[in-house]
Design a protein around this motif. Structure first.
Motif, PDB file in Angstrom:
ATOM      1  N   GLN A  37       0.848  -1.184   0.000  1.00 20.11           N
ATOM      2  CA  GLN A  37       0.000   0.000   0.000  1.00 20.11           C
ATOM      3  C   GLN A  37       0.884   1.234   0.000  1.00 20.11           C
ATOM      4  OE1 GLN A  37      -2.587   0.778   3.462  1.00 20.11           O
ATOM      5  NE2 GLN A  37      -4.236   1.308   2.038  1.00 20.11           N
ATOM      6  N   GLY A  40      -1.923   7.352  -1.623  1.00 21.84           N
ATOM      7  CA  GLY A  40      -2.723   7.770  -2.767  1.00 21.84           C
ATOM      8  C   GLY A  40      -3.060   6.665  -3.742  1.00 21.84           C
ATOM      9  N   MET A  41      -2.661   5.448  -3.420  1.00 23.73           N
ATOM     10  CA  MET A  41      -2.937   4.323  -4.320  1.00 23.73           C
ATOM     11  C   MET A  41      -3.696   3.244  -3.580  1.00 23.73           C
ATOM     12  SD  MET A  41       0.663   3.992  -6.328  1.00 23.73           S
ATOM     13  CE  MET A  41      -0.050   2.997  -7.620  1.00 23.73           C
ATOM     14  N   GLY A  42      -4.431   2.464  -4.331  1.00 24.08           N
ATOM     15  CA  GLY A  42      -5.112   1.327  -3.734  1.00 24.08           C
ATOM     16  C   GLY A  42      -4.118   0.228  -3.397  1.00 24.08           C
ATOM     17  N   LEU A  43      -4.560  -0.707  -2.589  1.00 19.00           N
ATOM     18  CA  LEU A  43      -3.746  -1.887  -2.326  1.00 19.00           C
ATOM     19  C   LEU A  43      -3.420  -2.567  -3.653  1.00 19.00           C
ATOM     20  CD1 LEU A  43      -5.818  -3.273   0.648  1.00 19.00           C
ATOM     21  CD2 LEU A  43      -3.437  -2.587   0.786  1.00 19.00           C
TER      22      LEU A  43
ATOM     23  N   TYR B  36     -14.364  -2.059   2.801  1.00 20.88           N
ATOM     24  CA  TYR B  36     -13.520  -2.248   3.973  1.00 20.88           C
ATOM     25  C   TYR B  36     -13.314  -0.916   4.673  1.00 20.88           C
ATOM     26  CZ  TYR B  36     -12.142  -6.895   2.269  1.00 20.88           C
ATOM     27  OH  TYR B  36     -12.141  -8.204   1.859  1.00 20.88           O
ATOM     28  N   GLN B  38     -10.417   1.128   7.062  1.00 17.75           N
ATOM     29  CA  GLN B  38      -9.020   1.104   7.470  1.00 17.75           C
ATOM     30  C   GLN B  38      -8.742   2.278   8.402  1.00 17.75           C
ATOM     31  OE1 GLN B  38      -5.977   1.326   4.398  1.00 17.75           O
ATOM     32  NE2 GLN B  38      -4.525   0.234   5.695  1.00 17.75           N
ATOM     33  N   LEU B  89     -12.453   1.751   1.952  1.00 14.49           N
ATOM     34  CA  LEU B  89     -11.942   1.224   0.688  1.00 14.49           C
ATOM     35  C   LEU B  89     -12.993   0.358   0.010  1.00 14.49           C
ATOM     36  CD1 LEU B  89      -8.545  -0.193   2.055  1.00 14.49           C
ATOM     37  CD2 LEU B  89      -8.979   2.123   1.257  1.00 14.49           C
ATOM     38  N   TRP B 103      -8.382  -2.649  -5.915  1.00 12.52           N
ATOM     39  CA  TRP B 103      -8.780  -1.806  -4.796  1.00 12.52           C
ATOM     40  C   TRP B 103      -8.784  -0.331  -5.190  1.00 12.52           C
ATOM     41  CZ3 TRP B 103      -9.653  -3.768   0.209  1.00 12.52           C
ATOM     42  CH2 TRP B 103      -9.406  -5.130   0.342  1.00 12.52           C
ATOM     43  N   GLY B 104      -9.761   0.381  -4.662  1.00 16.36           N
ATOM     44  CA  GLY B 104      -9.724   1.828  -4.744  1.00 16.36           C
ATOM     45  C   GLY B 104      -8.747   2.365  -3.710  1.00 16.36           C
ATOM     46  N   ALA B 105      -8.364   3.634  -3.896  1.00 19.78           N
ATOM     47  CA  ALA B 105      -7.398   4.253  -2.984  1.00 19.78           C
ATOM     48  C   ALA B 105      -8.037   4.658  -1.661  1.00 19.78           C
ATOM     49  CB  ALA B 105      -6.747   5.453  -3.649  1.00 19.78           C
TER      50      ALA B 105
END
Lengths: 114, 113
Positions: A37, A40-43, B36, B38, B89, B103-105
């Motif tokens: 991770q 600013g980025m997704g997993l 989700y 976080q 998320l 996944w989105g940020a």
């Protein structure tokens, strides 16, 4: 019942050094995953293991290797660390592979490569 | 290629109001979409999963909708509380894989007392 555990929690490496991130789950899950991770980025999926004895590349596998040691444990190895590998690494598990199954995450390893 | 977009700007909501977060996706009609939560310094925690044939799913104060025509999922928290402050998320299954999620940020939600 600890869920998903990861070691270490923090690590600082110099460029070119190697290390192994450890992950274990006690939920008898078949599938395990390694993500990174970045801000600013997704997993992003690095590698996954749909079941014991199998491993497959994810979206960003370059520079990493994995071992599914047994059903409980899934390790991630950086053979020659680079500054671009500075990130937070999460291990996750799910009962089965596939988008229908919720994933359980560990607390993460914060890695800095100098 | 597939993309997931979540609002990158933090969402500030007054306590007690309903918070609504958006997840938009392109180039694919996923069979499942997951949400989700976080918290800072922690791993994501699963909240809800919705299937493409389900228009709405609820769990306590949480509600998720899934509009496959608009290619959008909305995540609602009713009667929001400061403890709901976190990053949320969304994730969907990759169209070329049976196992991989995209996944989105995430969107940071701040509930003000």
């Amino acid at each position: 019942n600890a869920g998903v555990t990861q070691t270490p929690k923090f690590q600082v490496l110099k460029t070119g050094q190697s290390m192994t991130l450890q992950c274990a789950q006690d939920m008898n899950h078949n599938s395990m995953y390694w993500y990174r991770q970045d801000p600013g980025m997704g997993l992003r999926l690095i590698y996954y293991s749909a079941s014991e004895g199998t491993t497959d590349k994810g979206e960003v596998p370059n520079g990493y290797n994995v071992s599914r040691l047994n059903k409980r444990e899934f390790s991630l190895r950086l053979e020659s660390a680079a500054p671009s590998q500075t990130s937070v690494y999460f291990c996750a598990s799910s009962a089965l592979a596939g988008g229908y199954n919720e994933q359980f995450f560990g607390p993460g390893t914060r890695l800095t490569v100098l | 290629s597939q993309k997931i977009e979540q609002n990158s700007e933090a969402l500030n909501i007054q306590e007690g109001k309903t918070a609504t977060l958006t997840c938009n996706y392109t180039n694919y009609s996923p069979a499942y979409l997951q949400w989700y939560r976080q918290d800072p310094g922690r791993g994501p925690v699963f909240l809800l999963l919705i299937r493409e044939n389900e228009k709405e799913k609820r769990k306590e104060r949480l509600k998720v909708t899934f509009d496959t025509t608009l290619k959008q999922s909305l995540f609602h928290i009713t009667a929001s509380q400061p403890a709901d402050s976190a990053t949320y998320l969304c994730a969907l299954l990759r169209m070329d894989s049976n196992y991989q999620l995209i996944w989105g940020a995430g969107t940071k939600l701040i509930i003000k007392p």
